[in-house]
Design a protein around this motif. Structure first.
Motif, mmCIF file in Angstrom:
data_model
loop_
_atom_site.group_PDB
_atom_site.id
_atom_site.type_symbol
_atom_site.label_atom_id
_atom_site.label_comp_id
_atom_site.label_asym_id
_atom_site.label_seq_id
_atom_site.Cartn_x
_atom_site.Cartn_y
_atom_site.Cartn_z
ATOM 1 N N ASP A 128 0.805 -1.223 0.000
ATOM 2 C CA ASP A 128 0.000 0.000 0.000
ATOM 3 C C ASP A 128 0.841 1.277 0.000
ATOM 4 O O ASP A 128 0.331 2.349 -0.304
ATOM 5 C CB ASP A 128 -0.922 0.027 1.230
ATOM 6 N N SER A 129 2.129 1.160 0.357
ATOM 7 C CA SER A 129 2.956 2.361 0.503
ATOM 8 C C SER A 129 3.642 2.777 -0.788
ATOM 9 O O SER A 129 4.499 3.666 -0.784
ATOM 10 C CB SER A 129 4.019 2.137 1.582
ATOM 11 N N HIS A 130 3.334 2.108 -1.878
ATOM 12 C CA HIS A 130 3.927 2.489 -3.161
ATOM 13 C C HIS A 130 2.880 2.234 -4.245
ATOM 14 O O HIS A 130 1.943 1.473 -4.035
ATOM 15 C CB HIS A 130 5.175 1.654 -3.438
ATOM 16 N N THR A 137 4.515 -1.535 -13.491
ATOM 17 C CA THR A 137 3.199 -0.917 -13.647
ATOM 18 C C THR A 137 2.703 -0.432 -12.284
ATOM 19 O O THR A 137 3.419 -0.533 -11.289
ATOM 20 C CB THR A 137 2.199 -1.892 -14.326
ATOM 21 N N SER A 138 1.503 0.117 -12.248
ATOM 22 C CA SER A 138 0.937 0.597 -10.988
ATOM 23 C C SER A 138 -0.062 -0.424 -10.449
ATOM 24 O O SER A 138 -0.760 -1.087 -11.209
ATOM 25 C CB SER A 138 0.210 1.926 -11.204
ATOM 26 N N HIS A 139 -0.123 -0.504 -9.131
ATOM 27 C CA HIS A 139 -0.994 -1.499 -8.506
ATOM 28 C C HIS A 139 -1.770 -0.846 -7.366
ATOM 29 O O HIS A 139 -1.407 0.225 -6.874
ATOM 30 C CB HIS A 139 -0.145 -2.642 -7.925
ATOM 31 N N TRP A 140 -2.803 -1.542 -6.930
ATOM 32 C CA TRP A 140 -3.489 -1.175 -5.698
ATOM 33 C C TRP A 140 -4.087 -2.447 -5.118
ATOM 34 O O TRP A 140 -3.961 -3.522 -5.713
ATOM 35 C CB TRP A 140 -4.504 -0.057 -5.919
ATOM 36 N N TRP A 178 -15.835 -3.013 -12.359
ATOM 37 C CA TRP A 178 -14.672 -2.370 -12.986
ATOM 38 C C TRP A 178 -14.569 -0.910 -12.532
ATOM 39 O O TRP A 178 -13.518 -0.444 -12.114
ATOM 40 C CB TRP A 178 -14.829 -2.480 -14.504
ATOM 41 N N VAL A 179 -15.689 -0.189 -12.560
ATOM 42 C CA VAL A 179 -15.704 1.225 -12.155
ATOM 43 C C VAL A 179 -15.386 1.344 -10.662
ATOM 44 O O VAL A 179 -14.594 2.197 -10.248
ATOM 45 C CB VAL A 179 -17.074 1.883 -12.482
ATOM 46 N N ARG A 180 -15.983 0.457 -9.854
ATOM 47 C CA ARG A 180 -15.743 0.499 -8.405
ATOM 48 C C ARG A 180 -14.251 0.295 -8.092
ATOM 49 O O ARG A 180 -13.659 1.003 -7.280
ATOM 50 C CB ARG A 180 -16.573 -0.610 -7.720
ATOM 51 N N VAL A 181 -13.626 -0.647 -8.795
ATOM 52 C CA VAL A 181 -12.219 -0.978 -8.523
ATOM 53 C C VAL A 181 -11.284 0.117 -9.050
ATOM 54 O O VAL A 181 -10.285 0.449 -8.421
ATOM 55 C CB VAL A 181 -11.881 -2.368 -9.109
ATOM 56 N N MET A 182 -11.628 0.685 -10.205
ATOM 57 C CA MET A 182 -10.798 1.782 -10.739
ATOM 58 C C MET A 182 -10.837 2.987 -9.784
ATOM 59 O O MET A 182 -9.829 3.668 -9.592
ATOM 60 C CB MET A 182 -11.277 2.202 -12.131
ATOM 61 N N LYS A 183 -11.990 3.225 -9.174
ATOM 62 C CA LYS A 183 -12.088 4.323 -8.209
ATOM 63 C C LYS A 183 -11.158 4.085 -7.012
ATOM 64 O O LYS A 183 -10.549 5.021 -6.487
ATOM 65 C CB LYS A 183 -13.539 4.490 -7.756
ATOM 66 N N LEU A 184 -11.040 2.818 -6.592
ATOM 67 C CA LEU A 184 -10.138 2.496 -5.477
ATOM 68 C C LEU A 184 -8.709 2.931 -5.784
ATOM 69 O O LEU A 184 -7.971 3.374 -4.908
ATOM 70 C CB LEU A 184 -10.127 0.976 -5.210
ATOM 71 N N LEU A 234 -4.180 6.993 -5.038
ATOM 72 C CA LEU A 234 -3.254 7.963 -5.646
ATOM 73 C C LEU A 234 -3.552 9.394 -5.238
ATOM 74 O O LEU A 234 -2.649 10.161 -4.922
ATOM 75 C CB LEU A 234 -3.352 7.900 -7.178
ATOM 76 N N ALA A 235 -4.815 9.749 -5.306
ATOM 77 C CA ALA A 235 -5.206 11.155 -5.112
ATOM 78 C C ALA A 235 -6.653 11.170 -4.613
ATOM 79 O O ALA A 235 -7.596 11.294 -5.399
ATOM 80 C CB ALA A 235 -5.077 11.933 -6.422
ATOM 81 N N PRO A 236 -6.817 11.049 -3.282
ATOM 82 C CA PRO A 236 -8.170 10.952 -2.708
ATOM 83 C C PRO A 236 -9.089 12.090 -3.169
ATOM 84 O O PRO A 236 -8.649 13.232 -3.308
ATOM 85 C CB PRO A 236 -7.906 11.041 -1.197
#
Lengths: 223, 223
Positions: free
Chosen positions: A36-38, A56-59, A126-132, A137-139
Motif C-alpha cells: 500500500d505504501s507504493h 506498472t501501478s498497482h493497488w 470495474w468502475v468500483r475498482v478503478m475508483k479504489l 493515488l489522489a483521494p
C-alpha cells in the motif's frame, strides 16, 4: 474464521525466504503495508519459458491485488488466460555502507505476491475498482474527473489477483559489521527517501510548454 | 565494427514495445543511462512454469549487466545453470494527474534487458567486477574497505549477463489530455525524486543504538 489463522500467509516452496530468513515476514499486515505504501510494482510472467517483466501501478483491496493496462497488451492478454503472475513491490530506504564489501547492504522493504489473475469484466465492478486506485493515488479526485467513456472502459484491461502466497523481506538496520567494527573508516546508513517536488500545472489548451525540472525537457506539444 | 550498427538493440518479438510504441527507445545510450542511474533492479526468471522475481542491486560495464547474491540462493543457482533472465530498472519521475482517469499516468524511465547470465568464477575477474559495483555506489570506497576474505568470495555468486536484447520506455510529459483539456479541474505533474537524507553514522562496537529517521526503529543490536 479464526483471526489468528487468517493473518499470515502459509510458507511453502515458492514464498519461503531461505537466505536471510530472519528478515522474512509472512503476516498479512507487513505484506499489505509494503504493497500500500507504493504505487509501483513489477509483474513477472513467463511465455514458453521466456520470463517477462513489466513495471506498472498497482493497488489492493483485502487480499486482492489489482493492476491494469491496455486490453491489447501482451501482459494483459497472457495473464487473462489463467497464467501465473508474480508481483514485487520494493521500497529502498537506505544505502548501508559497512566497513567491508561483504557487509555492505541496502535497507529495504520488499513484498512478493504469487497468484493467478483474472480479468474484471463486470462494468460496475470495474468502475468500483478503478475508483479504489484513484482513492489511493489522489483521494477525492475520482469524483472531479471527466467521467470514463464506454470506449475507455473497453480499452482498459483490469486484472484482479487473489494473493495465494506472499512474503515480505525487510532490512532496517545499521551495517552488520562483525569483527571488522574497528576498521578505521566511516560506516553508516545513507537514508534514501522519495519526495514530491512542487506540482507543475499542466498547460491550458494552447498554452505554453513547460520545462519539467527533474524530467528531460520534452516538448509536450509532440505528445 | 560500424558504430552506427552497434549503437542500438535490434527489435524482435521479446523486446519490441507495441503499446505506446512512440515512447520506446532501442539505442544503447538511453538503455545504459537508465541502468546506470539506479542501483535497484528486478530480476525475473522461471522455474517449471512458475515466474519468480527478485529485487537486487545491479551494475554495468559495456554491454554486460552484473548482479550478485548468496551462492546458495535459488536465483543464483538457477541462473548459473544457463537459464534466461529478464532484468528491469525503473525510475518513477512523477505522477501525472490528468483531467480524465484514462489520461492519468506516470512519468517514468524504464529499461528491460534480456539475456542468459553466467557465473564469474575467476577470482581476479570477480574482484575486478565487484570493485566496479563499489565505484558506482560510493567511489573510492573499495580501497578503504577491510579486504574481502576467501570465504566471502566463495559465499558470493556473481552473475554476468551480456545484454542480448533490450528496450527502454520513457514518459516525461504533462497530462495527455485531449478533448477534455477544458474540464475545469487542476491538472499537472507531481514530480517525484529520490533524495539522500543526512548520513547516520554506525555505532562503534558497543555503542548506543540509533533511530533511523524514515526507517522503523529497529533495535540494531538484534542484527
Amino acid at each position: 474464521m479464526d483471526q489468528q489463522k487468517t493473518s499470515a500467509f502459509k510458507r511453502n516452496d515458492r514464498n519461503r525466504i531461505k537466505r536471510g530468513h530472519k528478515r522474512g515476514h509472512y503476516d498479512q499486515k507487513t505484506v499489505y503495508d509494503i504493497i500500500d505504501s507504493h504505487f509501483l510494482c513489477h509483474v513477472a510472467y513467463e511465455v514458453d519459458g521466456q520470463p517477462f517483466i513489466v513495471p506498472t501501478s498497482h493497488w489492493r483491496e483485502g487480499n486482492k491485488l489489482y493492476w491494469h493496462g491496455s486490453i491489447k497488451s501482451q501482459m494483459i492478454r497472457h495473464l487473462a488466460k489463467g497464467n501465473s503472475a508474480t508481483v514485487s513491490v520494493t521500497h529502498i530506504d537506505g544505502l548501508v555502507l559497512a566497513r567491508s564489501a561483504f557487509s555492505t547492504s541496502v535497507n529495504y522493504r520488499s513484498a512478493i505476491c504469487y497468484g493467478t489473475p483474472t480479468l474484471v469484466t463486470d462494468k460496475d465492478e470495474w468502475v468500483r475498482v478503478m475508483k479504489l486506485f484513484f482513492d489511493k493515488l489522489a483521494p477525492e479526485r475520482w469524483e472531479q474527473l471527466r467521467p470514463m467513456t464506454d470506449q475507455e472502459y473497453k480499452a482498459t484491461g483490469l486484472l484482479e489477483m487473489d494473493i495465494e502466497d506472499a512474503a515480505a523481506k525487510v532490512r532496517a538496520d545499521p551495517p552488520g559489521d562483525g569483527e571488522e567494527a574497528d576498521w578505521p573508516i566511516w560506516a553508516g546508513v545513507i537514508p534514501l527517501d522519495i519526495v514530491e517536488r512542487a506540482p507543475i500545472k499542466a498547460p491550458e489548451k494552447g498554452g505554453a510548454p513547460l520545462l519539467h525540472g527533474i524530467m528531460p525537457a520534452y516538448d509536450w506539444k509532440k505528445s
